[in-house]
Design a protein around this motif. Structure first.
Motif, mmCIF file in Angstrom:
data_model
loop_
_atom_site.group_PDB
_atom_site.id
_atom_site.type_symbol
_atom_site.label_atom_id
_atom_site.label_comp_id
_atom_site.label_asym_id
_atom_site.label_seq_id
_atom_site.Cartn_x
_atom_site.Cartn_y
_atom_site.Cartn_z
ATOM 1 N N TYR A 1 -5.035 -2.261 -1.543
ATOM 2 C CA TYR A 1 -6.069 -2.021 -0.531
ATOM 3 C C TYR A 1 -6.949 -3.259 -0.333
ATOM 4 C CZ TYR A 1 -5.294 3.035 -0.006
ATOM 5 O OH TYR A 1 -4.781 4.264 0.296
ATOM 6 N N LEU A 2 -7.319 -3.916 -1.447
ATOM 7 C CA LEU A 2 -8.150 -5.115 -1.357
ATOM 8 C C LEU A 2 -7.444 -6.208 -0.563
ATOM 9 C CD1 LEU A 2 -9.700 -5.438 -4.932
ATOM 10 C CD2 LEU A 2 -10.936 -5.165 -2.772
ATOM 11 N N ASP A 3 -6.152 -6.369 -0.817
ATOM 12 C CA ASP A 3 -5.400 -7.432 -0.145
ATOM 13 C C ASP A 3 -5.361 -7.247 1.363
ATOM 14 O OD1 ASP A 3 -4.897 -8.698 -2.509
ATOM 15 O OD2 ASP A 3 -2.901 -7.843 -2.790
ATOM 16 N N ARG A 4 -5.479 -6.019 1.813
ATOM 17 C CA ARG A 4 -5.474 -5.810 3.264
ATOM 18 C C ARG A 4 -6.883 -5.561 3.822
ATOM 19 N NH1 ARG A 4 -2.504 -0.018 4.648
ATOM 20 N NH2 ARG A 4 -4.305 1.349 4.296
ATOM 21 N N GLY A 5 -7.887 -5.727 2.956
ATOM 22 C CA GLY A 5 -9.263 -5.652 3.414
ATOM 23 C C GLY A 5 -9.834 -4.261 3.510
ATOM 24 N N ASP A 6 -9.195 -3.282 2.908
ATOM 25 C CA ASP A 6 -9.683 -1.899 2.945
ATOM 26 C C ASP A 6 -10.547 -1.665 1.709
ATOM 27 O OD1 ASP A 6 -10.126 0.806 3.008
ATOM 28 O OD2 ASP A 6 -8.039 1.364 3.431
ATOM 29 N N LEU A 7 -11.835 -1.978 1.813
ATOM 30 C CA LEU A 7 -12.710 -1.871 0.644
ATOM 31 C C LEU A 7 -12.968 -0.427 0.246
ATOM 32 C CD1 LEU A 7 -15.338 -4.662 1.450
ATOM 33 C CD2 LEU A 7 -13.188 -4.802 0.164
ATOM 34 N N ALA A 8 -13.045 0.471 1.222
ATOM 35 C CA ALA A 8 -13.282 1.878 0.893
ATOM 36 C C ALA A 8 -12.095 2.453 0.131
ATOM 37 C CB ALA A 8 -13.527 2.670 2.180
ATOM 38 N N GLY A 9 -10.889 2.126 0.577
ATOM 39 C CA GLY A 9 -9.715 2.599 -0.132
ATOM 40 C C GLY A 9 -9.632 2.023 -1.528
ATOM 41 N N ALA A 10 -9.989 0.729 -1.669
ATOM 42 C CA ALA A 10 -9.971 0.093 -2.987
ATOM 43 C C ALA A 10 -10.981 0.744 -3.922
ATOM 44 C CB ALA A 10 -10.249 -1.395 -2.837
ATOM 45 N N GLU A 11 -12.174 1.021 -3.398
ATOM 46 C CA GLU A 11 -13.204 1.648 -4.231
ATOM 47 C C GLU A 11 -12.760 3.022 -4.721
ATOM 48 O OE1 GLU A 11 -17.959 2.818 -4.033
ATOM 49 O OE2 GLU A 11 -16.859 2.299 -2.198
ATOM 50 N N SER A 12 -12.151 3.799 -3.830
ATOM 51 C CA SER A 12 -11.687 5.137 -4.205
ATOM 52 C C SER A 12 -10.595 5.063 -5.265
ATOM 53 C CB SER A 12 -11.179 5.863 -2.958
ATOM 54 O OG SER A 12 -10.622 7.112 -3.303
ATOM 55 N N ALA A 13 -9.648 4.128 -5.091
ATOM 56 C CA ALA A 13 -8.553 4.007 -6.059
ATOM 57 C C ALA A 13 -9.073 3.520 -7.408
ATOM 58 C CB ALA A 13 -7.483 3.068 -5.517
ATOM 59 N N LEU A 14 -10.014 2.563 -7.395
ATOM 60 C CA LEU A 14 -10.572 2.077 -8.657
ATOM 61 C C LEU A 14 -11.364 3.166 -9.368
ATOM 62 C CD1 LEU A 14 -11.771 -1.551 -7.838
ATOM 63 C CD2 LEU A 14 -10.073 -0.859 -9.535
ATOM 64 N N THR B 1 0.832 -1.204 0.000
ATOM 65 C CA THR B 1 0.000 0.000 0.000
ATOM 66 C C THR B 1 0.862 1.247 0.000
ATOM 67 O OG1 THR B 1 -1.719 -1.193 1.218
ATOM 68 C CG2 THR B 1 -1.861 1.207 1.173
ATOM 69 N N ARG B 2 1.867 1.276 0.867
ATOM 70 C CA ARG B 2 2.774 2.427 0.906
ATOM 71 C C ARG B 2 3.538 2.565 -0.411
ATOM 72 N NH1 ARG B 2 6.446 2.464 6.126
ATOM 73 N NH2 ARG B 2 7.127 4.385 5.071
ATOM 74 N N LEU B 3 3.911 1.431 -1.002
ATOM 75 C CA LEU B 3 4.652 1.469 -2.267
ATOM 76 C C LEU B 3 3.828 2.136 -3.358
ATOM 77 C CD1 LEU B 3 7.041 0.620 -4.070
ATOM 78 C CD2 LEU B 3 5.851 -1.539 -4.459
ATOM 79 N N TRP B 4 2.543 1.717 -3.496
ATOM 80 C CA TRP B 4 1.730 2.272 -4.575
ATOM 81 C C TRP B 4 1.231 3.673 -4.251
ATOM 82 C CZ3 TRP B 4 2.555 0.475 -9.031
ATOM 83 C CH2 TRP B 4 2.914 -0.867 -9.199
#
Length: 211
Positions: free
Chosen positions: A183-196, A159-162
């Motif tokens: 974000y998905l790999d660590r279970g952060d769905l809100a962060g994944a949704e925002s990035a997608l 996450t920090r890398l990307w």
């Protein structure tokens, strides 16, 4: 960019960072012409040193001068020997990143040391030479160590890398979609949704984001 990385290779990034930032010129762009002009200038210096080392009169020179010239020739050989394969004279399909500049940096560092030695020898106060050299090397080593430690910590956390890559390339949908995966790999769905959402806003047909 490559000159900066050669002097201080401080930022290991994924390959497409360089593709997006620099690219591979397909024609004679001003940047490509300047790069080849700089390389030709360095090669001219190296060839001149080789001629001086091989001429008969060189055998009567002081051994220290011959040794310095030989060291410089070795440094130029390392520099060009490792840099040319990734210069895309022949396309090898790999962009120059820090990992491919480590070996040329060795030759570059030797040349810098030789130049620094000559500069220190010109100091009016010989007693200052060693302390000044130690201070310069110590400062560079300390800065490099802190930067390497900080960057290694980012590489250990996807996450920090990307997030770091997103700061460097805010308009690249591949970075945003990879951040979403982290974000998905660590279970952060809100962060994944925002990035997608950002990836699809940048490139609606992005196969990275859709995948």
């Amino acid at each position: 960019v490559y000159v900066r990385l050669l002097v201080f290779p401080d930022r290991l990034q994924p390959d497409f960072y360089y593709q997006a930032l620099i690219g591979i010129p397909q024609r004679a762009t001003p940047g490509a012409v300047l790069g080849w002009a700089l390389a030709a200038g360095l090669l001219t210096v190296a060839l001149r040193l080789a001629v001086q080392q091989l001429r008969p009169a060189a055998s009567s020179e002081p051994q220290a001068a011959r040794s310095r010239r030989a060291a410089a020739l070795c440094a130029f050989t390392v520099f060009f020997g490792f840099l040319l394969p990734v210069s895309h004279v022949v396309d090898i399909g790999v962009l120059v990143g820090e990992r491919l500049l480590f070996a040329p940096s060795l030759g570059f560092a030797v040349l810098v040391v030789l130049a620094g030695e000559r500069a220190l020898q010109r100091l009016a106060a010989p007693a200052l030479r060693r302390p000044l050299a130690i201070a310069l090397v110590g400062a560079l080593a300390t800065a490099g160590a802190f930067r390497s430690h900080a960057r290694a910590a980012e590489w250990r956390d996807p996450t920090r890398l990307w997030l770091s890559a997103a700061r460097a390339l805010p308009d690249d949908p591949r970075v945003a979609s990879n951040l979403a995966t982290a974000y998905l790999d660590r279970g952060d769905l809100a962060g994944a949704e925002s990035a997608l959402a950002r990836a699809l806003a940048l490139e609606p047909d992005s196969r990275y984001a859709r995948g």
